[in-house]
Design an enzyme around this catalytic site. Sequence first.
Site, PDB file in Angstrom:
ATOM      1  N   HIS A 172       1.594   4.460  -2.979  1.00 47.07           N
ATOM      2  CA  HIS A 172       1.734   5.921  -2.968  1.00 47.07           C
ATOM      3  C   HIS A 172       2.973   6.357  -3.745  1.00 47.07           C
ATOM      4  CE1 HIS A 172      -1.615   6.636  -0.388  1.00 47.07           C
ATOM      5  NE2 HIS A 172      -1.095   5.993   0.657  1.00 47.07           N
ATOM      6  N   HIS A 202       0.833  -1.209   0.000  1.00 51.22           N
ATOM      7  CA  HIS A 202       0.000   0.000   0.000  1.00 51.22           C
ATOM      8  C   HIS A 202       0.865   1.256   0.000  1.00 51.22           C
ATOM      9  CE1 HIS A 202      -3.331   2.733   1.082  1.00 51.22           C
ATOM     10  NE2 HIS A 202      -2.443   3.298   1.886  1.00 51.22           N
ATOM     11  N   GLU A 203       1.862   1.290   0.875  1.00 46.85           N
ATOM     12  CA  GLU A 203       2.725   2.475   0.935  1.00 46.85           C
ATOM     13  C   GLU A 203       3.513   2.652  -0.366  1.00 46.85           C
ATOM     14  OE1 GLU A 203       2.113   4.537   3.081  1.00 46.85           O
ATOM     15  OE2 GLU A 203       0.983   3.254   4.435  1.00 46.85           O
ATOM     16  N   HIS A 228       3.128   8.800  -6.958  1.00 42.72           N
ATOM     17  CA  HIS A 228       4.047   9.932  -7.071  1.00 42.72           C
ATOM     18  C   HIS A 228       4.833   9.855  -8.373  1.00 42.72           C
ATOM     19  CE1 HIS A 228       7.402  12.514  -5.010  1.00 42.72           C
ATOM     20  NE2 HIS A 228       6.729  13.172  -5.919  1.00 42.72           N
TER      21      HIS A 228
END
Length: 232
Positions: free
Chosen positions: A104, A100-101, A108
């Site tokens: 991100h 999940h991280e 980006h």
Amino acid sequence: MYYNASPIYFLVIAAMIVSWLIQWRLRSKMTTYGQIGLQSGLSGRQIAELMLADHGITDVRVISTEGRLTDHYNPTDKTVNLSEVVYEERSAAAAAIAAHECGHAVQHATAYSMLQFRSAMVPALSSVSTFMPWILLAGVVMIRTSLIPLGVGIALFSLTTLFSFVTLPVEFDASRRALAWIDRRGIVTAKEHAMAKDALWWAAMTYVVAAISSLATLLYYVSLFMGSRDRR
């Protein structure tokens, strides 16, 4: 027309209670799924590094951070920060959080519009958050003499509410990317995928409740403002 703030006040209290219950449920899920070993045997760090590599991202570091449920992606220094447990753990929960991280980080790298919008709001919110509570407090204290402080406080608080709602698609999209990748890459079995999906769903609900709570609080201050104005 007289505005009664009482129903909205109880909505705020209800949102706080639901938020606590969801946080408790999330921690319970993470504890349960964290005890079930991942068949692939990969740690959270290894999963994160593999996902970044698969997306051609070479300028993001995966590091360990203190605390529990402190996992986050920092776009400023391009780091995927995994809590100590997730960093070392080899479980469905760790796989879900690590991916999940990294979702991100992929957002980006691909200039995902909602992440860019949210990031653009951060500098303004950082400066506003320091004095906004005091302005709102002054607005409530001075409500019988002047509505200006409360009006200014409401305008500033509306930014934090907007930020809460902008965060929702960012978080849901990161989870979607994470689940699709761990499934496609064979990181998890069908059973482990279900656990990872469930863990991310409960994590997403914390953001949903936070957004609703922020909106309810904003409406409460607006009702105070409107009620006081109508009594003048």
